[in-house]
Design a protein around this motif. Structure first.
Motif, PDB file in Angstrom:
ATOM      1  N   ALA A 124       0.824  -1.205   0.000  1.00 16.31           N
ATOM      2  CA  ALA A 124       0.000   0.000   0.000  1.00 16.31           C
ATOM      3  C   ALA A 124       0.861   1.260   0.000  1.00 16.31           C
ATOM      4  CB  ALA A 124      -0.922  -0.005   1.217  1.00 16.31           C
ATOM      5  N   ALA A 125       2.039   1.175   0.587  1.00 20.55           N
ATOM      6  CA  ALA A 125       2.943   2.327   0.636  1.00 20.55           C
ATOM      7  C   ALA A 125       3.554   2.645  -0.724  1.00 20.55           C
ATOM      8  CB  ALA A 125       4.042   2.084   1.667  1.00 20.55           C
ATOM      9  N   GLN A 126       3.320   1.777  -1.710  1.00 18.22           N
ATOM     10  CA  GLN A 126       3.846   2.014  -3.057  1.00 18.22           C
ATOM     11  C   GLN A 126       2.812   2.682  -3.968  1.00 18.22           C
ATOM     12  OE1 GLN A 126       7.107   1.331  -3.561  1.00 18.22           O
ATOM     13  NE2 GLN A 126       7.075   0.667  -1.407  1.00 18.22           N
ATOM     14  N   ALA A 127       1.726   3.199  -3.375  1.00 21.99           N
ATOM     15  CA  ALA A 127       0.661   3.810  -4.180  1.00 21.99           C
ATOM     16  C   ALA A 127       1.176   4.969  -5.030  1.00 21.99           C
ATOM     17  CB  ALA A 127      -0.468   4.292  -3.267  1.00 21.99           C
ATOM     18  N   HIS A 128       2.200   5.674  -4.547  1.00 27.05           N
ATOM     19  CA  HIS A 128       2.729   6.805  -5.311  1.00 27.05           C
ATOM     20  C   HIS A 128       3.341   6.363  -6.636  1.00 27.05           C
ATOM     21  CE1 HIS A 128       6.188   5.169  -3.177  1.00 27.05           C
ATOM     22  NE2 HIS A 128       6.959   5.784  -4.050  1.00 27.05           N
ATOM     23  N   ARG A 129       3.623   5.060  -6.759  1.00 29.06           N
ATOM     24  CA  ARG A 129       4.160   4.533  -8.024  1.00 29.06           C
ATOM     25  C   ARG A 129       3.065   3.896  -8.874  1.00 29.06           C
ATOM     26  NH1 ARG A 129       7.329   0.544  -8.253  1.00 29.06           N
ATOM     27  NH2 ARG A 129       7.154  -0.444  -6.201  1.00 29.06           N
ATOM     28  N   GLY A 130       1.820   4.086  -8.444  1.00 30.64           N
ATOM     29  CA  GLY A 130       0.722   3.504  -9.193  1.00 30.64           C
ATOM     30  C   GLY A 130       0.421   2.067  -8.845  1.00 30.64           C
ATOM     31  N   VAL A 131       1.053   1.546  -7.800  1.00 37.23           N
ATOM     32  CA  VAL A 131       0.766   0.179  -7.363  1.00 37.23           C
ATOM     33  C   VAL A 131      -0.631   0.150  -6.746  1.00 37.23           C
ATOM     34  CG1 VAL A 131       1.434  -1.677  -5.791  1.00 37.23           C
ATOM     35  CG2 VAL A 131       3.187  -0.377  -7.022  1.00 37.23           C
ATOM     36  N   LYS A 132      -1.474  -0.738  -7.238  1.00 38.06           N
ATOM     37  CA  LYS A 132      -2.855  -0.838  -6.772  1.00 38.06           C
ATOM     38  C   LYS A 132      -3.040  -2.138  -6.007  1.00 38.06           C
ATOM     39  CE  LYS A 132      -7.684  -0.921  -8.255  1.00 38.06           C
ATOM     40  NZ  LYS A 132      -8.630  -0.894  -9.412  1.00 38.06           N
ATOM     41  N   VAL A 133      -3.538  -2.034  -4.785  1.00 34.19           N
ATOM     42  CA  VAL A 133      -3.760  -3.205  -3.932  1.00 34.19           C
ATOM     43  C   VAL A 133      -5.260  -3.456  -3.833  1.00 34.19           C
ATOM     44  CG1 VAL A 133      -3.383  -4.235  -1.664  1.00 34.19           C
ATOM     45  CG2 VAL A 133      -1.666  -2.676  -2.630  1.00 34.19           C
ATOM     46  N   THR A 134      -5.659  -4.678  -4.135  1.00 37.87           N
ATOM     47  CA  THR A 134      -7.067  -5.065  -4.095  1.00 37.87           C
ATOM     48  C   THR A 134      -7.253  -6.180  -3.077  1.00 37.87           C
ATOM     49  OG1 THR A 134      -7.363  -4.520  -6.426  1.00 37.87           O
ATOM     50  CG2 THR A 134      -9.003  -5.981  -5.430  1.00 37.87           C
ATOM     51  N   GLU A 135      -8.282  -6.045  -2.226  1.00 42.41           N
ATOM     52  CA  GLU A 135      -8.590  -7.066  -1.230  1.00 42.41           C
ATOM     53  C   GLU A 135      -9.674  -8.000  -1.746  1.00 42.41           C
ATOM     54  OE1 GLU A 135      -8.077  -5.422   3.177  1.00 42.41           O
ATOM     55  OE2 GLU A 135      -9.523  -4.224   2.009  1.00 42.41           O
ATOM     56  N   ALA A 136      -9.555  -9.281  -1.362  1.00 43.83           N
ATOM     57  CA  ALA A 136     -10.591 -10.271  -1.651  1.00 43.83           C
ATOM     58  C   ALA A 136     -10.694 -11.198  -0.452  1.00 43.83           C
ATOM     59  CB  ALA A 136     -10.242 -11.076  -2.905  1.00 43.83           C
ATOM     60  N   ASP A 137     -11.853 -11.807  -0.277  1.00 45.74           N
ATOM     61  CA  ASP A 137     -11.996 -12.786   0.800  1.00 45.74           C
ATOM     62  C   ASP A 137     -10.978 -13.902   0.604  1.00 45.74           C
ATOM     63  OD1 ASP A 137     -14.069 -11.327   1.853  1.00 45.74           O
ATOM     64  OD2 ASP A 137     -15.649 -12.585   0.971  1.00 45.74           O
ATOM     65  N   LEU A 138     -10.449 -14.434   1.698  1.00 43.71           N
ATOM     66  CA  LEU A 138      -9.392 -15.444   1.631  1.00 43.71           C
ATOM     67  C   LEU A 138      -9.806 -16.619   0.738  1.00 43.71           C
ATOM     68  CD1 LEU A 138      -6.584 -16.313   2.740  1.00 43.71           C
ATOM     69  CD2 LEU A 138      -7.833 -17.567   4.518  1.00 43.71           C
ATOM     70  N   ALA A 139     -11.021 -17.094   0.888  1.00 40.85           N
ATOM     71  CA  ALA A 139     -11.472 -18.246   0.109  1.00 40.85           C
ATOM     72  C   ALA A 139     -11.523 -17.941  -1.382  1.00 40.85           C
ATOM     73  CB  ALA A 139     -12.842 -18.703   0.600  1.00 40.85           C
ATOM     74  N   ASP A 140     -11.627 -16.665  -1.734  1.00 35.97           N
ATOM     75  CA  ASP A 140     -11.747 -16.284  -3.136  1.00 35.97           C
ATOM     76  C   ASP A 140     -10.408 -15.945  -3.783  1.00 35.97           C
ATOM     77  OD1 ASP A 140     -14.500 -16.573  -2.966  1.00 35.97           O
ATOM     78  OD2 ASP A 140     -14.821 -14.458  -2.448  1.00 35.97           O
ATOM     79  N   ILE A 141      -9.342 -15.949  -3.016  1.00 37.50           N
ATOM     80  CA  ILE A 141      -8.038 -15.545  -3.553  1.00 37.50           C
ATOM     81  C   ILE A 141      -7.677 -16.334  -4.821  1.00 37.50           C
ATOM     82  CG2 ILE A 141      -5.541 -15.591  -3.118  1.00 37.50           C
ATOM     83  CD1 ILE A 141      -6.774 -13.181  -1.871  1.00 37.50           C
ATOM     84  N   PRO A 142      -7.722 -17.666  -4.820  1.00 34.62           N
ATOM     85  CA  PRO A 142      -7.331 -18.374  -6.054  1.00 34.62           C
ATOM     86  C   PRO A 142      -8.163 -17.989  -7.271  1.00 34.62           C
ATOM     87  CG  PRO A 142      -7.363 -19.895  -4.192  1.00 34.62           C
ATOM     88  CD  PRO A 142      -7.984 -18.618  -3.718  1.00 34.62           C
ATOM     89  N   SER A 143      -9.454 -17.792  -7.086  1.00 36.14           N
ATOM     90  CA  SER A 143     -10.321 -17.470  -8.229  1.00 36.14           C
ATOM     91  C   SER A 143     -10.162 -16.031  -8.691  1.00 36.14           C
ATOM     92  CB  SER A 143     -11.784 -17.744  -7.869  1.00 36.14           C
ATOM     93  OG  SER A 143     -12.222 -16.895  -6.814  1.00 36.14           O
ATOM     94  N   GLU A 144      -9.515 -15.168  -7.893  1.00 38.39           N
ATOM     95  CA  GLU A 144      -9.342 -13.761  -8.246  1.00 38.39           C
ATOM     96  C   GLU A 144      -7.934 -13.446  -8.756  1.00 38.39           C
ATOM     97  OE1 GLU A 144     -11.642 -11.399  -8.187  1.00 38.39           O
ATOM     98  OE2 GLU A 144     -13.228 -12.721  -7.449  1.00 38.39           O
ATOM     99  N   VAL A 145      -7.097 -14.475  -8.891  1.00 38.81           N
ATOM    100  CA  VAL A 145      -5.699 -14.239  -9.263  1.00 38.81           C
ATOM    101  C   VAL A 145      -5.564 -13.597 -10.635  1.00 38.81           C
ATOM    102  CG1 VAL A 145      -3.564 -15.423  -9.926  1.00 38.81           C
ATOM    103  CG2 VAL A 145      -4.700 -16.004  -7.779  1.00 38.81           C
ATOM    104  N   ASP A 146      -6.310 -14.102 -11.603  1.00 32.17           N
ATOM    105  CA  ASP A 146      -6.194 -13.591 -12.971  1.00 32.17           C
ATOM    106  C   ASP A 146      -6.440 -12.078 -12.992  1.00 32.17           C
ATOM    107  OD1 ASP A 146      -5.755 -13.705 -15.660  1.00 32.17           O
ATOM    108  OD2 ASP A 146      -7.803 -14.292 -16.176  1.00 32.17           O
ATOM    109  N   GLY A 147      -5.589 -11.376 -13.707  1.00 25.80           N
ATOM    110  CA  GLY A 147      -5.709  -9.925 -13.767  1.00 25.80           C
ATOM    111  C   GLY A 147      -4.824  -9.202 -12.775  1.00 25.80           C
ATOM    112  N   HIS A 148      -4.063  -9.954 -11.981  1.00 23.24           N
ATOM    113  CA  HIS A 148      -3.143  -9.347 -11.010  1.00 23.24           C
ATOM    114  C   HIS A 148      -1.711  -9.756 -11.331  1.00 23.24           C
ATOM    115  CE1 HIS A 148      -7.028  -9.173  -8.869  1.00 23.24           C
ATOM    116  NE2 HIS A 148      -6.529  -8.049  -8.360  1.00 23.24           N
TER     117      HIS A 148
END
Length: 358
Positions: free
Chosen positions: A123-147
């Motif tokens: 999150a401290a890298q936001a000044h470089r355009g780094v975007k952090v997205t949260e997802a429920d733990l159980a959904d992490i594997p299904s949300e990997v694509d696009g990151h």
């Protein structure tokens, strides 16, 4: 004082004996997710080192062997080669190496409610355009694509929930996504083979039973060159004792280039604890710990979780009774957190049950 290499912990002469070691730990100590209790072999090693320090008996290079041995033992516990492990001082410090090295504009996926020593560096890298997205733990594997990167704890600090490592590995490979795993709440009680991950970080003072001040970053070889050595220093040199003065930059070819100058006493204790833990059958340690947590949950008419960490919703009166019974616990995310490690026994379960069913 020694005990058999396995089996339930038991008390003898005021000491708890478990898995071949003795522990000066009181009944009711269930706060390992906050502070692990070292075996006496570790406290003896640190005490001797402090005495040598007080007598002016050491030279700086005398601690290099401890750094080497602790590194090797940690590598064995997580499934990496020792040459692929860098030595640091805290979880956020080693995670920060990865976070500060991801390209500008990177998309990072994290678990909702994740421990902030893993998420804040990104999150401290936001000044470089780094975007952090949260997802429920159980959904992490299904949300990997696009990151570009997934950063997640193997075991969640707040409640002991485990990420689905097999599903995450498969999804990350399919998407070409880098994976950073925080194994702080897992190493020491779980059998782990994490060499498939790009990076693995862990702090040592919880389940690894080490003094605070030691942490490691394991790096898959093909992910090493992606890391910028932001804290380059003499100890990361190919030959540290020939890298103290003057240019040019001459860092180690291995992950050791990411080392920081070690916290000496922490490395002494880490050597003793990690070499001990690396001799144990972690499947037995996990079975022991989970058996105790599930026994407690069954007594409370709650379903088992398969984790060494238990998170209970207690009211103030119940919390008071736990404390008065001598139970040491943590308070995380508005709930009471208990952790059962190799030195715990049925006696600890009974203490909690009596306090809560009083």
């Amino acid at each position: 004082m020694r005990a058999d290499r396995g089996g339930a912990a038991h008390t003898l002469g005021g000491m708890r004996l478990a898995f071949g070691a003795s522990f000066d730990v009181p009944a009711g100590y269930l706060n390992t997710p906050s502070i692990g209790i070292p075996p006496t072999l570790t406290t003896d090693a640190v005490r001797e080192s402090v005495q040598r320090w007080g007598a002016g008996a050491d030279h700086p290079a005398d601690f290099d062997e401890h750094v080497r041995r602790a590194r090797a033992a940690f590598a064995k516990l997580v499934g990496f080669d020792a040459d692929d492990v860098a030595a640091g001082a805290s979880g956020s410090q080693v995670a920060g190496i990865v976070a500060a090295s991801v390209p500008d504009g990177s998309r990072v996926l994290v678990a909702r409610g994740e421990f902030t020593s893993l998420t804040f560096p990104f999150a401290a890298q936001a000044h470089r355009g780094v975007k952090v997205t949260e997802a429920d733990l159980a959904d992490i594997p299904s949300e990997v694509d696009g990151h570009d990167v997934v950063a997640v704890s193997v075991v969640q600090s707040a409640n002991g929930a485990e990420v689905d490592l097999a599903a995450l590995r498969e999804a990350a490979a399919a998407a070409g996504t880098r994976v950073l795993l925080d194994a702080t709440q897992a190493v020491g009680w779980m059998p782990l083979d994490l060499g498939w991950a790009d990076w693995v970080v862990a702090a040592a003072y919880k389940w690894m039973l080490c003094p605070r001040g030691a942490a490691w970053l394991a790096v898959r070889p093909d992910a090493l060159d992606e890391l910028v050595v932001h804290s380059a220093n003499w100890y990361g040199g190919e030959d540290p004792w020939q890298s103290i003065y003057g240019l040019p930059l001459r860092l180690a070819r291995s992950a050791r280039r990411l080392d920081i100058s070690p916290v000496w006493l922490a490395q002494v204790g880490a050597t003793a604890s990690l070499e001990y833990l690396s001799t144990l059958d972690m499947a037995e340690v996990r079975a022991h710990s989970v058996r105790l947590t599930d026994a407690l949950l069954a007594e409370l008419d709650l379903p088992g979780t398969g984790s060494a960490i238990v998170s209970l919703e207690l009211d103030d009166e119940q919390g008071r009774r736990l404390a008065e019974a001598g139970v040491r616990s943590g308070s995380r995310a508005g709930r009471t957190r208990l952790g059962f490690h190799l030195y715990n026994s049925e006696e600890d379960v009974e203490l909690v049950v009596r306090a809560l069913k009083h």
